[in-house]
Design an enzyme around this catalytic site. Structure first.
Site, mmCIF file in Angstrom:
data_model
loop_
_atom_site.group_PDB
_atom_site.id
_atom_site.type_symbol
_atom_site.label_atom_id
_atom_site.label_comp_id
_atom_site.label_asym_id
_atom_site.label_seq_id
_atom_site.Cartn_x
_atom_site.Cartn_y
_atom_site.Cartn_z
ATOM 1 C CE1 TYR A 1 26.168 6.700 38.656
ATOM 2 C CE2 TYR A 1 26.764 8.761 39.720
ATOM 3 C CZ TYR A 1 26.545 8.019 38.575
ATOM 4 O OH TYR A 1 26.694 8.619 37.355
ATOM 5 C CE LYS B 1 23.456 9.984 39.284
ATOM 6 N NZ LYS B 1 24.217 10.389 38.115
ATOM 7 C CG LEU C 1 20.257 9.907 34.972
ATOM 8 C CD1 LEU C 1 20.346 8.454 35.439
ATOM 9 C CD2 LEU C 1 21.310 10.731 35.659
#
Ligand SMILES: Cc1ncc(COP(=O)(O)O)c(C=O)c1O
Length: 282
Positions: free
Chosen positions: A33, A146, A203
């Site tokens: 996503y 992600k 991330l």
């Protein structure tokens, strides 16, 4: 206006958008996503978000997904919804297949997007600085991708809220500060703005990279360097960064006041510079 969604090329009311129960995103968390925000009617950092999405897809060996299709979908949904400060959630699952761990070849990725109005979304008191807790990181070993596998983040965000706190920061088994449930973590230590280096445990945040670029522009000493929880407790300043948060000061960690419990000056300068950047459209 009814809340809108995008589903494989079509824009429709969100309650009419549905995916099959054998979607691998639903059964295995086999989906990636992105979350993109707009300011003053302009999408912020669209291309870096698309770059990261492409990287997530490639790392997980997804069938090809056209960047142009995704970009057009985002722009179409954004244009139709007419929301100035919008948050667009984009999810791409590997596809639909009778339940089986090993994924089949030639699946058709399912592209879904929703859009929300984020005007006034962050509680005003957060601007003064938030209090957070920490926990040992028990997420999987590829947090640089992600994916929608967000259970530890969901559980730890909820635990923070139950304790009257804003978030939880994940700490490595060696005691290094990694990131929060949905934000990168920064600390100012010995005058330098530091954040965890890019590796498989965090991330690669888009806001993180904007902030590092702002440090360069503002001539603030900075670095991508590991730091410990003990160093965070004693830091001059600390803050979190994320698309939906911007730069959020942290003034208490596990009950330890940071910078005497008030927002620090470097955090403030970066917030001001970030605001300007956002107003200029990125
Ligand atoms: C685990 C994690 N780290 C960091 C971030 C911040 O990334 P970005 O600045 O690209 O929103 C997010 C955002 O969702 C996240 O989920």
């Amino acid at each position: 206006m009814a809340k809108l969604a995008y589903l494989n090329g079509e824009i429709l009311p969100v309650e009419k958008a549905s995916v099959p129960v054998e979607d691998r995103g639903y059964q295995f968390g086999d989906a990636v996503y992105e979350f993109i925000q707009s300011f003053n009617g302009r999408l912020f950092c669209l291309e870096p978000h698309l770059d990261r999405l492409e990287r997530s897809l490639a790392e997980l060996d997804f069938p090809p997904v056209s960047r142009k299709t995704v970009r057009q979908g985002i722009e179409a949904l954004f244009d139709r919804a007419k929301i100035k400060q919008a948050g667009i959630y984009i999810q791409i699952s590997r596809g639909v297949q009778p339940r089986e761990h090993a994924y089949a070849d030639n699946l058709t990725p399912q592209i879904v997007m929703t859009i929300a109005d984020l005007e006034g979304e962050i509680p005003a008191e957060y601007q003064k600085g938030i209090a957070v807790r920490t926990t040992q990181d028990y997420r999987w070993g590829r947090c640089d991708i992600k994916t929608v596998q967000l259970l530890p983040a969901a559980l730890e965000k909820r635990r923070a809220m139950e304790e009257g706190l804003a978030d939880t920061i994940f700490i490595s088994p060696e005691g290094m500060v990694r990131e929060a449930t949905a934000a990168n973590a920064f600390a100012v230590i010995d005058g330098r703005v530091l954040t965890h280096p890019l590796d498989e445990h965090i991330l690669p945040g888009i806001t993180r990279s904007v902030v590092l670029a702002l440090c360069r522009e503002l001539d603030l000493p900075h670095g991508e360097k590991y730091f410990t929880l003990e160093e965070l407790y004693g830091a001059d300043e600390a803050f979190l960064t994320a698309t939906v948060l911007g730069i959020l000061p942290v003034i208490r960690v596990d009950g330890h006041p940071i910078a005497g419990g008030v927002k620090g000056s470097k955090t403030h300068s970066l917030q001001e510079a970030f605001k300007q950047k956002v107003e200029q459209g990125g």
